[in-house]
Design a protein around this motif. Structure first.
Motif, PDB file in Angstrom:
ATOM      1  N   MET A  55       1.019  -1.207  -0.135  1.00  0.00           N
ATOM      2  CA  MET A  55      -0.001  -0.061  -0.075  1.00  0.00           C
ATOM      3  C   MET A  55       0.843   1.135  -0.091  1.00  0.00           C
ATOM      4  O   MET A  55       0.518   2.130  -0.782  1.00  0.00           O
ATOM      5  CB  MET A  55      -0.877   0.149   1.231  1.00  0.00           C
ATOM      6  CG  MET A  55      -2.168  -1.027   1.021  1.00  0.00           C
ATOM      7  SD  MET A  55      -3.343  -0.759  -0.137  1.00  0.00           S
ATOM      8  CE  MET A  55      -3.976   0.676   0.374  1.00  0.00           C
ATOM      9  N   ASN A  56       1.826   1.283   0.848  1.00  0.00           N
ATOM     10  CA  ASN A  56       2.778   2.373   0.774  1.00  0.00           C
ATOM     11  C   ASN A  56       3.612   2.721  -0.496  1.00  0.00           C
ATOM     12  O   ASN A  56       3.525   3.679  -1.098  1.00  0.00           O
ATOM     13  CB  ASN A  56       3.927   2.213   2.029  1.00  0.00           C
ATOM     14  CG  ASN A  56       4.699   3.479   2.135  1.00  0.00           C
ATOM     15  OD1 ASN A  56       4.357   4.635   2.693  1.00  0.00           O
ATOM     16  ND2 ASN A  56       6.072   3.398   1.669  1.00  0.00           N
ATOM     17  N   ASN A  57       3.686   1.732  -1.289  1.00  0.00           N
ATOM     18  CA  ASN A  57       4.326   1.789  -2.510  1.00  0.00           C
ATOM     19  C   ASN A  57       3.405   2.273  -3.623  1.00  0.00           C
ATOM     20  O   ASN A  57       3.905   2.742  -4.519  1.00  0.00           O
ATOM     21  CB  ASN A  57       5.023   0.380  -3.064  1.00  0.00           C
ATOM     22  CG  ASN A  57       6.278   0.100  -2.188  1.00  0.00           C
ATOM     23  OD1 ASN A  57       6.820   0.891  -1.464  1.00  0.00           O
ATOM     24  ND2 ASN A  57       6.669  -1.267  -2.138  1.00  0.00           N
ATOM     25  N   LYS A  58       2.269   1.890  -3.435  1.00  0.00           N
ATOM     26  CA  LYS A  58       1.069   2.531  -4.277  1.00  0.00           C
ATOM     27  C   LYS A  58       0.741   4.064  -3.986  1.00  0.00           C
ATOM     28  O   LYS A  58       0.274   4.664  -4.995  1.00  0.00           O
ATOM     29  CB  LYS A  58      -0.190   1.690  -4.262  1.00  0.00           C
ATOM     30  CG  LYS A  58       0.146   0.256  -4.630  1.00  0.00           C
ATOM     31  CD  LYS A  58      -1.044  -0.414  -4.864  1.00  0.00           C
ATOM     32  CE  LYS A  58      -0.845  -1.649  -5.456  1.00  0.00           C
ATOM     33  NZ  LYS A  58      -0.546  -1.836  -6.893  1.00  0.00           N
ATOM     34  N   MET A  59       1.218   4.775  -2.732  1.00  0.00           N
ATOM     35  CA  MET A  59       0.908   5.667  -2.432  1.00  0.00           C
ATOM     36  C   MET A  59       1.906   6.910  -3.040  1.00  0.00           C
ATOM     37  O   MET A  59       3.091   6.564  -3.205  1.00  0.00           O
ATOM     38  CB  MET A  59       0.763   5.884  -1.124  1.00  0.00           C
ATOM     39  CG  MET A  59      -0.398   5.324  -0.429  1.00  0.00           C
ATOM     40  SD  MET A  59      -0.218   5.240   1.323  1.00  0.00           S
ATOM     41  CE  MET A  59      -0.671   6.718   1.718  1.00  0.00           C
ATOM     42  N   SER A  60       1.418   8.088  -3.510  1.00  0.00           N
ATOM     43  CA  SER A  60       2.420   9.186  -3.996  1.00  0.00           C
ATOM     44  C   SER A  60       3.229   9.473  -2.895  1.00  0.00           C
ATOM     45  O   SER A  60       2.956   9.384  -1.394  1.00  0.00           O
ATOM     46  CB  SER A  60       1.454  10.312  -4.381  1.00  0.00           C
ATOM     47  OG  SER A  60       2.250  11.543  -4.368  1.00  0.00           O
ATOM     48  N   ASP A  61       4.606   9.832  -2.921  1.00  0.00           N
ATOM     49  CA  ASP A  61       5.324  10.523  -1.895  1.00  0.00           C
ATOM     50  C   ASP A  61       4.935  11.764  -1.228  1.00  0.00           C
ATOM     51  O   ASP A  61       5.043  11.999  -0.324  1.00  0.00           O
ATOM     52  CB  ASP A  61       6.798  10.756  -2.645  1.00  0.00           C
ATOM     53  CG  ASP A  61       7.430   9.515  -2.906  1.00  0.00           C
ATOM     54  OD1 ASP A  61       7.227   8.372  -2.328  1.00  0.00           O
ATOM     55  OD2 ASP A  61       8.291   9.506  -3.825  1.00  0.00           O
ATOM     56  N   ASN A  62       3.836  12.457  -1.987  1.00  0.00           N
ATOM     57  CA  ASN A  62       3.273  13.831  -1.513  1.00  0.00           C
ATOM     58  C   ASN A  62       2.190  13.523  -0.650  1.00  0.00           C
ATOM     59  O   ASN A  62       1.582  14.439  -0.128  1.00  0.00           O
ATOM     60  CB  ASN A  62       3.072  14.657  -2.584  1.00  0.00           C
ATOM     61  CG  ASN A  62       4.247  14.934  -3.383  1.00  0.00           C
ATOM     62  OD1 ASN A  62       5.478  14.991  -2.900  1.00  0.00           O
ATOM     63  ND2 ASN A  62       4.338  15.088  -4.636  1.00  0.00           N
ATOM     64  N   GLU A  63       1.787  12.081  -0.560  1.00  0.00           N
ATOM     65  CA  GLU A  63       0.327  11.884   0.240  1.00  0.00           C
ATOM     66  C   GLU A  63       0.525  12.086   1.635  1.00  0.00           C
ATOM     67  O   GLU A  63       1.643  11.918   2.241  1.00  0.00           O
ATOM     68  CB  GLU A  63      -0.073  10.420  -0.026  1.00  0.00           C
ATOM     69  CG  GLU A  63      -1.140   9.949   0.735  1.00  0.00           C
ATOM     70  CD  GLU A  63      -2.423  10.788   0.266  1.00  0.00           C
ATOM     71  OE1 GLU A  63      -3.085  11.260   0.723  1.00  0.00           O
ATOM     72  OE2 GLU A  63      -2.613  10.360  -0.827  1.00  0.00           O
TER      73      GLU A  63
END
Length: 88
Positions: A55-63
């Motif tokens: 899940m973390n990998n699917k999220m944008s770094d700006n999330e």
């Protein structure tokens, strides 16, 4: 029962940060650690860890939302990570 869950989560975080922190930033480790706590007791620790990292990998770094918050508005990502982790 709660102390046992918290102890398990603390051990999971320690294991995660020791094994995977080199591959992730400190910010990623923080979010994944919180996800491990949020999902403690939902499945075996290796499955939860794999799910949280996915899940973390699917999220944008700006999330700015936590993984737990983000997954609620991204059911397709959640389903993909459930499958990848072997959760369901």
């Amino acid at each position: 029962m709660k102390p046992a869950i918290l102890a398990t989560a603390a051990i999971a975080i320690a294991l995660f940060t020791g094994q995977a922190a080199m591959a992730q930033s400190a910010d990623d480790a923080k979010w994944v650690g919180q996800c491990l706590i949020d999902n403690a007791g939902g499945a075996a620790e290796p499955i939860v860890r794999k799910y949280c990292v996915c899940m973390n990998n699917k999220m944008s770094d700006n999330e700015t939302r936590s993984i737990t918050q983000w997954e609620k508005s991204n059911p397709a990502a959640r389903a993909a990570c459930d499958k990848e982790a072997g959760w369901r």
